[in-house]
Design a protein around this motif. Structure first.
Motif, PDB file in Angstrom:
ATOM      1  N   PHE A 130      -2.011 -84.467  27.630  1.00 37.97           N
ATOM      2  CA  PHE A 130      -0.733 -84.189  28.278  1.00 37.97           C
ATOM      3  C   PHE A 130      -0.591 -84.980  29.574  1.00 37.97           C
ATOM      4  CE2 PHE A 130       2.825 -81.765  29.700  1.00 37.97           C
ATOM      5  CZ  PHE A 130       2.623 -81.500  31.050  1.00 37.97           C
ATOM      6  N   PHE A 188       8.181 -83.952  26.619  1.00 40.11           N
ATOM      7  CA  PHE A 188       6.787 -84.160  27.009  1.00 40.11           C
ATOM      8  C   PHE A 188       6.409 -85.625  26.844  1.00 40.11           C
ATOM      9  CE2 PHE A 188       5.591 -79.654  26.863  1.00 40.11           C
ATOM     10  CZ  PHE A 188       6.586 -79.132  26.064  1.00 40.11           C
ATOM     11  N   PHE A 238       7.076 -85.167  17.786  1.00 40.97           N
ATOM     12  CA  PHE A 238       6.534 -86.339  18.451  1.00 40.97           C
ATOM     13  C   PHE A 238       7.189 -87.614  17.939  1.00 40.97           C
ATOM     14  CE2 PHE A 238       2.833 -85.080  20.983  1.00 40.97           C
ATOM     15  CZ  PHE A 238       2.723 -83.747  20.629  1.00 40.97           C
ATOM     16  N   GLN A 292      -2.429 -91.277  24.415  1.00 43.31           N
ATOM     17  CA  GLN A 292      -3.438 -91.225  23.361  1.00 43.31           C
ATOM     18  C   GLN A 292      -4.165 -92.555  23.263  1.00 43.31           C
ATOM     19  OE1 GLN A 292      -2.108 -90.663  19.279  1.00 43.31           O
ATOM     20  NE2 GLN A 292      -4.036 -89.648  18.736  1.00 43.31           N
ATOM     21  N   TYR A 318       2.723 -87.718  26.321  1.00 38.42           N
ATOM     22  CA  TYR A 318       1.284 -87.636  26.093  1.00 38.42           C
ATOM     23  C   TYR A 318       0.722 -89.052  26.054  1.00 38.42           C
ATOM     24  CZ  TYR A 318       1.557 -82.714  24.699  1.00 38.42           C
ATOM     25  OH  TYR A 318       1.737 -81.343  24.679  1.00 38.42           O
ATOM     26  N   PRO A 348      -4.491 -86.794  21.779  1.00 38.08           N
ATOM     27  CA  PRO A 348      -3.483 -86.941  22.822  1.00 38.08           C
ATOM     28  C   PRO A 348      -3.802 -86.036  24.001  1.00 38.08           C
ATOM     29  CG  PRO A 348      -2.461 -86.568  20.681  1.00 38.08           C
ATOM     30  CD  PRO A 348      -3.918 -86.279  20.523  1.00 38.08           C
TER      31      PRO A 348
END
Lengths: 114, 110
Positions: free
Chosen positions: B45, B33, B100, B37, B35, B43
């Motif tokens: 997507f 993934f 993450f 932020q 993201y 965050p």
């Protein structure tokens, strides 16, 4: 708006105290995740619940605990707070029953421990 | 366990293209993934790759090579509002577990 709500938005408390952070997932999502993000740090995964059951545990301290209730909202309890616990705490939710899936994040609770 | 590496900071010019790389090592893989932020915000997507190849979504594209443990996020026609941290996250190593990376702070300059 992700559909995930978190309360409170800000929390200021003293060392040694206990606080409870609350999260309501998006409608229909069964999974709830909790993350901690300290200043200029990455997201640290704390714990995950799926439909009321704990599914995965990350770097969660023993002073911290969480639960997910039958209505799927979740609470993160932080006790014996230390200065280093000051951080942004995010809750996220996802909908799929298996495998990794996109997570929707709430706005976060900013905790300041003085 | 999971190990994710991405550059901590990058700078790019408005209107240009920037590529943010991410390498990972994982004991299981359920997808990668990206993201975005913004400072002090949640965050959001951007993309999800589970198969090798390029996924394009408007100005943003994401590439995955599972054999190399490598992904990149490509941002085209950079805008000032793209200044943010970009988080690479890997699914796997546990039921619905996502790890993450520390994020790449992108600064877009005029």
């Amino acid at each position: 708006d992700s559909g995930v709500t978190q309360t409170p938005k800000h929390l200021i408390t003293a060392t040694g105290q206990r606080v409870t952070l609350r999260c309501s997932p998006r409608s229909g999502d069964l999974s709830v995740y909790w993350y901690q993000q300290s200043l200029d740090q990455g997201l640290q995964f704390l714990i995950q619940y799926y439909n009321g059951e704990e599914r995965a545990k990350g770097n969660i301290l023993e002073r911290f605990s969480a639960q997910q209730f039958p209505d799927l909202h979740s609470e993160l309890n932080l006790s014996s707070l230390e200065l280093g616990d000051s951080a942004l705490y995010f809750c996220a939710s996802s909908g799929q029953s298996g495998g990794a899936s996109e997570q929707y994040f709430g706005p976060g609770t900013r905790l300041t421990v003085t | 366990g999971q190990n994710i590496d991405q550059p901590t900071e990058m700078t790019a010019t408005e209107g240009a293209i920037v590529q943010i790389n991410c390498t990972y090592q994982t004991s299981g893989f359920n997808g990668l993934f990206w993201y975005q932020q913004h400072a002090g915000e949640a965050p959001t997507f951007l993309s999800y790759n589970v198969l090798d190849g390029l996924e394009e979504k408007g100005r943003f594209s994401s590439f995955l090579s599972r054999s190399k443990g490598y992904s990149y996020l490509l941002l085209k026609e950079l805008q000032m509002k793209d200044s943010a941290s970009y988080l690479c996250a890997v699914g796997g190593g546990g039921y619905q577990k996502v790890t993450f990376g520390i994020g790449t702070k992108l600064q877009v300059i005029p």
